[in-house]
Design a protein around this motif. Structure first.
Motif, PDB file in Angstrom:
ATOM      1  N   GLN A  17      46.298 -41.774  -4.661  1.00 33.94           N
ATOM      2  CA  GLN A  17      47.185 -41.685  -5.817  1.00 33.94           C
ATOM      3  C   GLN A  17      46.811 -40.502  -6.702  1.00 33.94           C
ATOM      4  O   GLN A  17      47.686 -39.797  -7.222  1.00 33.94           O
ATOM      5  CB  GLN A  17      47.117 -42.989  -6.630  1.00 33.94           C
ATOM      6  CG  GLN A  17      48.223 -43.119  -7.658  1.00 33.94           C
ATOM      7  CD  GLN A  17      49.605 -43.121  -7.019  1.00 33.94           C
ATOM      8  OE1 GLN A  17      49.872 -43.868  -6.088  1.00 33.94           O
ATOM      9  NE2 GLN A  17      50.500 -42.279  -7.518  1.00 33.94           N
ATOM     10  N   ALA A  18      45.514 -40.264  -6.867  1.00 37.09           N
ATOM     11  CA  ALA A  18      45.056 -39.128  -7.676  1.00 37.09           C
ATOM     12  C   ALA A  18      45.468 -37.806  -7.031  1.00 37.09           C
ATOM     13  O   ALA A  18      45.883 -36.867  -7.720  1.00 37.09           O
ATOM     14  CB  ALA A  18      43.538 -39.184  -7.852  1.00 37.09           C
ATOM     15  N   LEU A  20      48.051 -37.356  -5.038  1.00 38.35           N
ATOM     16  CA  LEU A  20      49.506 -37.234  -5.203  1.00 38.35           C
ATOM     17  C   LEU A  20      49.849 -36.707  -6.597  1.00 38.35           C
ATOM     18  O   LEU A  20      50.728 -35.855  -6.759  1.00 38.35           O
ATOM     19  CB  LEU A  20      50.178 -38.588  -4.982  1.00 38.35           C
ATOM     20  CG  LEU A  20      50.464 -38.990  -3.532  1.00 38.35           C
ATOM     21  CD1 LEU A  20      50.982 -40.428  -3.487  1.00 38.35           C
ATOM     22  CD2 LEU A  20      51.473 -38.051  -2.889  1.00 38.35           C
ATOM     23  N   ASN A  21      49.145 -37.220  -7.605  1.00 35.49           N
ATOM     24  CA  ASN A  21      49.393 -36.766  -8.971  1.00 35.49           C
ATOM     25  C   ASN A  21      48.998 -35.302  -9.140  1.00 35.49           C
ATOM     26  O   ASN A  21      49.688 -34.531  -9.822  1.00 35.49           O
ATOM     27  CB  ASN A  21      48.623 -37.636  -9.962  1.00 35.49           C
ATOM     28  CG  ASN A  21      49.226 -39.022 -10.104  1.00 35.49           C
ATOM     29  OD1 ASN A  21      50.420 -39.212  -9.877  1.00 35.49           O
ATOM     30  ND2 ASN A  21      48.412 -39.997 -10.466  1.00 35.49           N
ATOM     31  N   ARG A  24      51.703 -33.176  -7.564  1.00 29.57           N
ATOM     32  CA  ARG A  24      52.927 -33.147  -8.360  1.00 29.57           C
ATOM     33  C   ARG A  24      52.792 -32.184  -9.550  1.00 29.57           C
ATOM     34  O   ARG A  24      53.716 -31.423  -9.855  1.00 29.57           O
ATOM     35  CB  ARG A  24      53.260 -34.548  -8.875  1.00 29.57           C
ATOM     36  CG  ARG A  24      54.540 -34.588  -9.701  1.00 29.57           C
ATOM     37  CD  ARG A  24      55.004 -36.002  -9.985  1.00 29.57           C
ATOM     38  NE  ARG A  24      54.102 -36.719 -10.866  1.00 29.57           N
ATOM     39  CZ  ARG A  24      53.301 -37.705 -10.478  1.00 29.57           C
ATOM     40  NH1 ARG A  24      53.277 -38.097  -9.219  1.00 29.57           N
ATOM     41  NH2 ARG A  24      52.520 -38.315 -11.336  1.00 29.57           N
ATOM     42  N   HIS A  25      51.645 -32.180 -10.196  1.00 30.34           N
ATOM     43  CA  HIS A  25      51.472 -31.376 -11.401  1.00 30.34           C
ATOM     44  C   HIS A  25      51.171 -29.904 -11.130  1.00 30.34           C
ATOM     45  O   HIS A  25      51.177 -29.096 -12.062  1.00 30.34           O
ATOM     46  CB  HIS A  25      50.372 -31.983 -12.274  1.00 30.34           C
ATOM     47  CG  HIS A  25      50.810 -33.213 -13.004  1.00 30.34           C
ATOM     48  ND1 HIS A  25      50.680 -34.481 -12.474  1.00 30.34           N
ATOM     49  CD2 HIS A  25      51.420 -33.376 -14.210  1.00 30.34           C
ATOM     50  CE1 HIS A  25      51.170 -35.368 -13.328  1.00 30.34           C
ATOM     51  NE2 HIS A  25      51.622 -34.723 -14.384  1.00 30.34           N
ATOM     52  N   PRO A 142      50.321 -29.635 -17.432  1.00 28.11           N
ATOM     53  CA  PRO A 142      50.340 -30.022 -16.020  1.00 28.11           C
ATOM     54  C   PRO A 142      49.131 -29.531 -15.236  1.00 28.11           C
ATOM     55  O   PRO A 142      48.589 -30.253 -14.393  1.00 28.11           O
ATOM     56  CB  PRO A 142      51.637 -29.384 -15.499  1.00 28.11           C
ATOM     57  CG  PRO A 142      52.502 -29.237 -16.698  1.00 28.11           C
ATOM     58  CD  PRO A 142      51.568 -28.928 -17.825  1.00 28.11           C
ATOM     59  N   THR A 145      46.154 -31.600 -16.035  1.00 30.29           N
ATOM     60  CA  THR A 145      46.295 -32.910 -15.388  1.00 30.29           C
ATOM     61  C   THR A 145      45.974 -32.819 -13.905  1.00 30.29           C
ATOM     62  O   THR A 145      45.320 -33.705 -13.341  1.00 30.29           O
ATOM     63  CB  THR A 145      47.725 -33.441 -15.582  1.00 30.29           C
ATOM     64  OG1 THR A 145      47.987 -33.591 -16.977  1.00 30.29           O
ATOM     65  CG2 THR A 145      47.899 -34.795 -14.894  1.00 30.29           C
ATOM     66  N   ALA A 146      46.430 -31.754 -13.248  1.00 30.17           N
ATOM     67  CA  ALA A 146      46.152 -31.573 -11.819  1.00 30.17           C
ATOM     68  C   ALA A 146      44.645 -31.485 -11.569  1.00 30.17           C
ATOM     69  O   ALA A 146      44.124 -32.097 -10.630  1.00 30.17           O
ATOM     70  CB  ALA A 146      46.848 -30.315 -11.302  1.00 30.17           C
ATOM     71  N   CYS A 149      43.087 -34.944 -12.102  1.00 34.43           N
ATOM     72  CA  CYS A 149      43.411 -35.852 -10.993  1.00 34.43           C
ATOM     73  C   CYS A 149      42.605 -35.511  -9.748  1.00 34.43           C
ATOM     74  O   CYS A 149      42.151 -36.415  -9.027  1.00 34.43           O
ATOM     75  CB  CYS A 149      44.904 -35.786 -10.687  1.00 34.43           C
ATOM     76  SG  CYS A 149      45.954 -36.541 -11.951  1.00 34.43           S
TER      77      CYS A 149
END
Length: 230
Positions: A17-18, A20-21, A24-25, A142, A145-146, A149
């Motif tokens: 999940q991390a 994937l996040n 995305r970012h 973003p 955040t990337a 993550c």
């Protein structure tokens, strides 16, 4: 097909999940760099920007590769496949034929790729001699955040390896964690280059402030001063 709950897969699920996040970012930063590259006129500046968004593309590809390996690991574990071999006429292991897949091997490959991903992301923002000012995020929210993550994924996988008795293999994550910590501090502690739109969104400004305690303290002080003056 409905997505599985990450909690059902333990650390593997949280790592996936991390990742994937993080994937995305990365999109906003890559998009901003591509647009800036199109508008640049100096060839050397174009070369630097092209390298940066090219390495972000490769970083995203590495994340996808890691996710594939983690998905295979989880699938093998759930199906009870763990390197089983064929048997000879006496019921003993028969090694001339290939063995079934090994979740441990898939996990190790995923972990090695994640470590390489952290290094690759850091290289995307490595300052050049001629254009060191370009090595900053256009989209700090973003991008920060990337990075965060990706660090979460590193920590989750390190814990998974340690739990499986692969402590020596988990030591490789110490360097990756340091790389990501340094990258986050450097990128979010420096002035941000505006994107093609010429300004940052309120959400990006808020994310940049919250990601750096020193900036947050300075912002709070400035707001208090403004309120007193008003």
């Amino acid at each position: 097909m409905p997505a599985a709950d990450p909690d059902d897969l333990g650390r593997l699920g949280h790592a996936a999940q991390a990742l994937l996040n993080a994937h995305r970012h990365l999109g906003a930063e890559h998009q901003a760099l591509v647009e800036e590259d199109k508008q640049a006129t100096a060839k050397e500046r174009q070369g630097t920007l092209g390298r940066m968004h090219g390495q972000l593309r490769e970083t995203a590809a590495l994340i996808v590769h890691s996710l594939d390996k983690l998905a295979t690991t989880a699938g093998l574990l759930r199906l009870g496949i763990d390197g089983q071999t064929a048997q000879d006429g006496d019921g003993r292991d028969y090694t001339p034929l290939p063995a079934a897949g090994s979740p441990e091997q898939m996990l190790l490959e995923a972990c090695h790729t994640v470590v390489y991903t952290a290094r690759h992301l850091a290289e995307a923002f490595e300052p050049t001699r001629k254009y060191p000012a370009l090595a900053v995020p256009r989209c700090p929210g973003p991008t920060g955040t990337a990075i965060a993550c990706l660090r979460q994924a590193v920590e989750a996988l390190a814990g998974e390896l340690a739990e499986r008795g692969l402590a020596e293999e988990s030591n490789q994550f110490t360097a990756a964690t340091g790389i990501l910590e340094e990258l986050q501090a450097r990128l979010l502690g420096t002035p941000v280059v505006p994107g093609p739109a010429g300004e940052l969104s309120p959400e990006q400004v808020a994310a940049a402030i919250l990601a750096n305690p020193q900036i947050a303290a300075a912002a709070e002080k400035a707001l208090r001063s403004a309120a007193t003056a008003g």
